[in-house]
Structures are given as C-alpha cells and as structure tokens.
Motif scaffolding. Structure first.
Motif, PDB file in Angstrom:
ATOM      1  N   PRO A  64       0.820  -1.214   0.000  1.00 18.13           N
ATOM      2  CA  PRO A  64       0.000   0.000   0.000  1.00 18.13           C
ATOM      3  C   PRO A  64       0.852   1.261   0.000  1.00 18.13           C
ATOM      4  CG  PRO A  64      -0.035  -1.041   2.162  1.00 18.13           C
ATOM      5  CD  PRO A  64       0.656  -1.996   1.242  1.00 18.13           C
ATOM      6  N   GLN A  65       0.405   2.266  -0.713  1.00 17.85           N
ATOM      7  CA  GLN A  65       1.128   3.537  -0.750  1.00 17.85           C
ATOM      8  C   GLN A  65       0.890   4.338   0.524  1.00 17.85           C
ATOM      9  OE1 GLN A  65      -0.388   5.225  -4.387  1.00 17.85           O
ATOM     10  NE2 GLN A  65       0.452   3.558  -5.631  1.00 17.85           N
ATOM     11  N   ASN A  66      -0.214   4.054   1.205  1.00 15.29           N
ATOM     12  CA  ASN A  66      -0.515   4.701   2.480  1.00 15.29           C
ATOM     13  C   ASN A  66      -1.193   3.701   3.408  1.00 15.29           C
ATOM     14  OD1 ASN A  66       0.090   7.701   1.958  1.00 15.29           O
ATOM     15  ND2 ASN A  66      -1.227   7.176   0.226  1.00 15.29           N
ATOM     16  N   TYR A  67      -0.896   3.834   4.717  1.00 16.02           N
ATOM     17  CA  TYR A  67      -1.489   2.945   5.720  1.00 16.02           C
ATOM     18  C   TYR A  67      -2.524   3.708   6.551  1.00 16.02           C
ATOM     19  CZ  TYR A  67       2.161  -0.539   4.828  1.00 16.02           C
ATOM     20  OH  TYR A  67       2.974  -1.465   4.239  1.00 16.02           O
ATOM     21  N   VAL A  68      -3.473   2.947   7.114  1.00 15.15           N
ATOM     22  CA  VAL A  68      -4.459   3.537   8.012  1.00 15.15           C
ATOM     23  C   VAL A  68      -4.437   2.776   9.332  1.00 15.15           C
ATOM     24  CG1 VAL A  68      -5.959   4.248   6.112  1.00 15.15           C
ATOM     25  CG2 VAL A  68      -6.337   2.022   7.198  1.00 15.15           C
ATOM     26  N   GLU A  69      -4.879   3.433  10.390  1.00 14.40           N
ATOM     27  CA  GLU A  69      -5.000   2.791  11.695  1.00 14.40           C
ATOM     28  C   GLU A  69      -6.474   2.581  12.011  1.00 14.40           C
ATOM     29  OE1 GLU A  69      -2.879   4.666  14.834  1.00 14.40           O
ATOM     30  OE2 GLU A  69      -1.007   4.858  13.695  1.00 14.40           O
ATOM     31  N   LEU A  70      -6.808   1.410  12.527  1.00 15.14           N
ATOM     32  CA  LEU A  70      -8.188   1.108  12.892  1.00 15.14           C
ATOM     33  C   LEU A  70      -8.303   0.874  14.388  1.00 15.14           C
ATOM     34  CD1 LEU A  70      -9.302  -1.379  10.066  1.00 15.14           C
ATOM     35  CD2 LEU A  70      -9.582   1.106  10.147  1.00 15.14           C
ATOM     36  N   GLU A  71      -9.391   1.340  14.955  1.00 14.74           N
ATOM     37  CA  GLU A  71      -9.626   1.161  16.382  1.00 14.74           C
ATOM     38  C   GLU A  71     -11.077   0.756  16.620  1.00 14.74           C
ATOM     39  OE1 GLU A  71      -8.633   4.867  18.193  1.00 14.74           O
ATOM     40  OE2 GLU A  71      -6.455   4.597  17.983  1.00 14.74           O
ATOM     41  N   GLY A  72     -11.356   0.258  17.809  1.00 14.49           N
ATOM     42  CA  GLY A  72     -12.727  -0.043  18.222  1.00 14.49           C
ATOM     43  C   GLY A  72     -13.430  -1.019  17.314  1.00 14.49           C
ATOM     44  N   GLU A  73     -14.681  -0.699  16.951  1.00  9.83           N
ATOM     45  CA  GLU A  73     -15.497  -1.596  16.144  1.00  9.83           C
ATOM     46  C   GLU A  73     -14.909  -1.825  14.752  1.00  9.83           C
ATOM     47  OE1 GLU A  73     -19.492  -0.257  16.008  1.00  9.83           O
ATOM     48  OE2 GLU A  73     -19.890  -0.652  18.141  1.00  9.83           O
ATOM     49  N   ASP A  74     -14.286  -0.790  14.195  1.00  4.60           N
ATOM     50  CA  ASP A  74     -13.663  -0.958  12.879  1.00  4.60           C
ATOM     51  C   ASP A  74     -12.580  -2.029  12.942  1.00  4.60           C
ATOM     52  OD1 ASP A  74     -15.225   0.869  11.566  1.00  4.60           O
ATOM     53  OD2 ASP A  74     -13.826   2.545  11.825  1.00  4.60           O
ATOM     54  N   ARG A  75     -11.775  -1.998  14.003  1.00  5.97           N
ATOM     55  CA  ARG A  75     -10.711  -2.990  14.140  1.00  5.97           C
ATOM     56  C   ARG A  75     -11.296  -4.394  14.346  1.00  5.97           C
ATOM     57  NH1 ARG A  75      -5.094  -3.138  13.117  1.00  5.97           N
ATOM     58  NH2 ARG A  75      -4.829  -5.380  13.244  1.00  5.97           N
TER      59      ARG A  75
END
Length: 239
Positions: free
Chosen positions: A202-213
C-alpha cells in the motif's frame, strides 16, 4: 517503524495460517507452475521459486513431490488465478488473491466475507491503483551500500533499497525477484532471506480502532477460512 517493517510484518503474519491451508495453497501453485512449464525446477525458474518458498514454510517434501508428479502425469486440473478488490471497515482497502477451479464459488465466498463485516467488494482496479506491485527481498548479512553495488554490477535494476535494524530490504519489479535473490546469494554465502516474494504494497497505511478494528479482524479470519484464498493484502497498520 518504516515501510520495510510493515511489509515484513505482514509477510510473517501470513505464515501463521493453518498448515492444511498452506499445504493446499502450495500444492496448487506447484502443480500449475509444473504444468505450465518444465516439471523440473532446474529448468523452470517459477517452479524453483515456489518450491523454495514451500520448503521455507515447512511444506513436507511428499506434498511437493505429489504436486509435481500430478503435473507430469497429465492429470488435468483447471485452476485459475483471480483477484478481488474492495473496501473494508474504516475505509481500509483490501486485495484478495485466489487460486480456484470454480470462479463463481470463489467470488461468492469472498463477497460474503465483505458483506458480513459491513464492507464492500469493488470492481477490478478500484483498489490496486493505490498499491505498488513489487518483488520484495529482505535479508541480513550485507549492508545497503554493499547490496546496491552488487546489484549494479550485475545490471539488475531495483526501485528502492532500505536498511533497518540490520535488515536490508530490496524492492524491484515482479519479474526481477529471482535475479535479485541470485545476486545476493552469489555476493555472500550463507545469506538467509526473511522475505522473498511478489506482493502488493500500500502507498498509504491507516490505523483502525474499536469496532472498525474488530470488523477488520473478523474479515481477515473469515478470508483465512476460504480455501480458494491464497493471499490477502491490506493497508491497515500493524498493531
């Protein structure tokens, strides 16, 4: 941590999948490589690379041999490589690679993994343009300067070289994977590779928390249970 760490972490995580699925995956890949070329790894670079990776993932020799013998015998099994792309929880992106003898089954099972986690399967190209398709080779034993010099001397083009915590990671085009490995092996004996594969980065990363994670983890577990799935790539930053 840099990109090299994220890529290696994702690669190592894949080796934690169930053994039966790993064996099945390599059985299909070895059969296809042997069927579509010479069934001799010394004459078929693609087959040799897959067998090397299979042994690294501790696939038993009898499984490797059975897959090659099946191709030699002329047994016809029609496997097709297909790729699905989509958007997961928290707007993360996901690429799913499958090797299947039934495309309708594969797309149905993969779509179910997306649907059950409030995610959306996209069309071809909707996600992959946000990734780089690279050969990635990671190892220790040489530094960045020594690696670059060796590759230049061998006239092997690479896109980028990173060094992090004593580990060198080389990024190149997919068709140069074997060339990069060969140069490194010939430069210094006893080099062990932590990673050597063609992957989507991936060219960019995202962080997930809570219900999304939680939904993302559920999706990954569901995809891991789909027999046709061989690889899953995503842009979620490692915890």
């Amino acid at each position: 941590m840099g990109r090299a760490f994220e890529v290696r972490k994702a690669s190592m995580a894949k080796t934690n999948a169930k053994k039966a699925k790993i064996y099945g995956k390599y059985g299909k890949e070895i059969y296809l490589a042997a069927k579509n070329g010479e069934p001799d790894p010394e004459l078929n670079i693609t087959l040799k690379r897959i067998i090397e990776k299979a042994r690294k993932d501790q696939v038993p020799n009898d499984i490797i041999k059975r897959a090659v013998d099946k191709a030699k015998s002329g047994v016809a099994e029609d496997y097709q490589a297909v790729q699905y792309e989509g958007f997961g929880p928290g707007s993360c992106t996901v690429i799913v690679e499958c090797l299947t003898d039934n495309v309708n089954r594969s797309v149905s099972e993969v779509r179910n993994c997306f649907t059950k986690t409030d995610s959306k399967l996209g069309v071809s190209g909707s996600v992959s343009f946000m990734y780089n398709h690279n050969a990635v080779v990671s190892f220790s034993g040489l530094n960045e300067e020594e690696t670059l010099e060796a590759l230049l001397m061998a006239d092997v083009d690479v896109e980028e070289i990173e060094e992090e915590d004593g580990m060198v990671t080389v990024y190149g085009t997919p068709h140069d994977l074997y060339n990069i490995k060969t140069v490194i092996e010939e430069t210094k004996e006893g080099i062990e590779f932590e990673m050597d594969e063609i992957t989507w980065i991936p060219q960019n990363y995202v962080e997930l928390e809570g219900e999304d994670r939680e939904r993302f983890d559920k999706m990954m577990n569901m995809l891991d249970e789909v027999d046709d799935v061989t690889n899953v790539y995503h842009n979620v930053k490692s915890v």
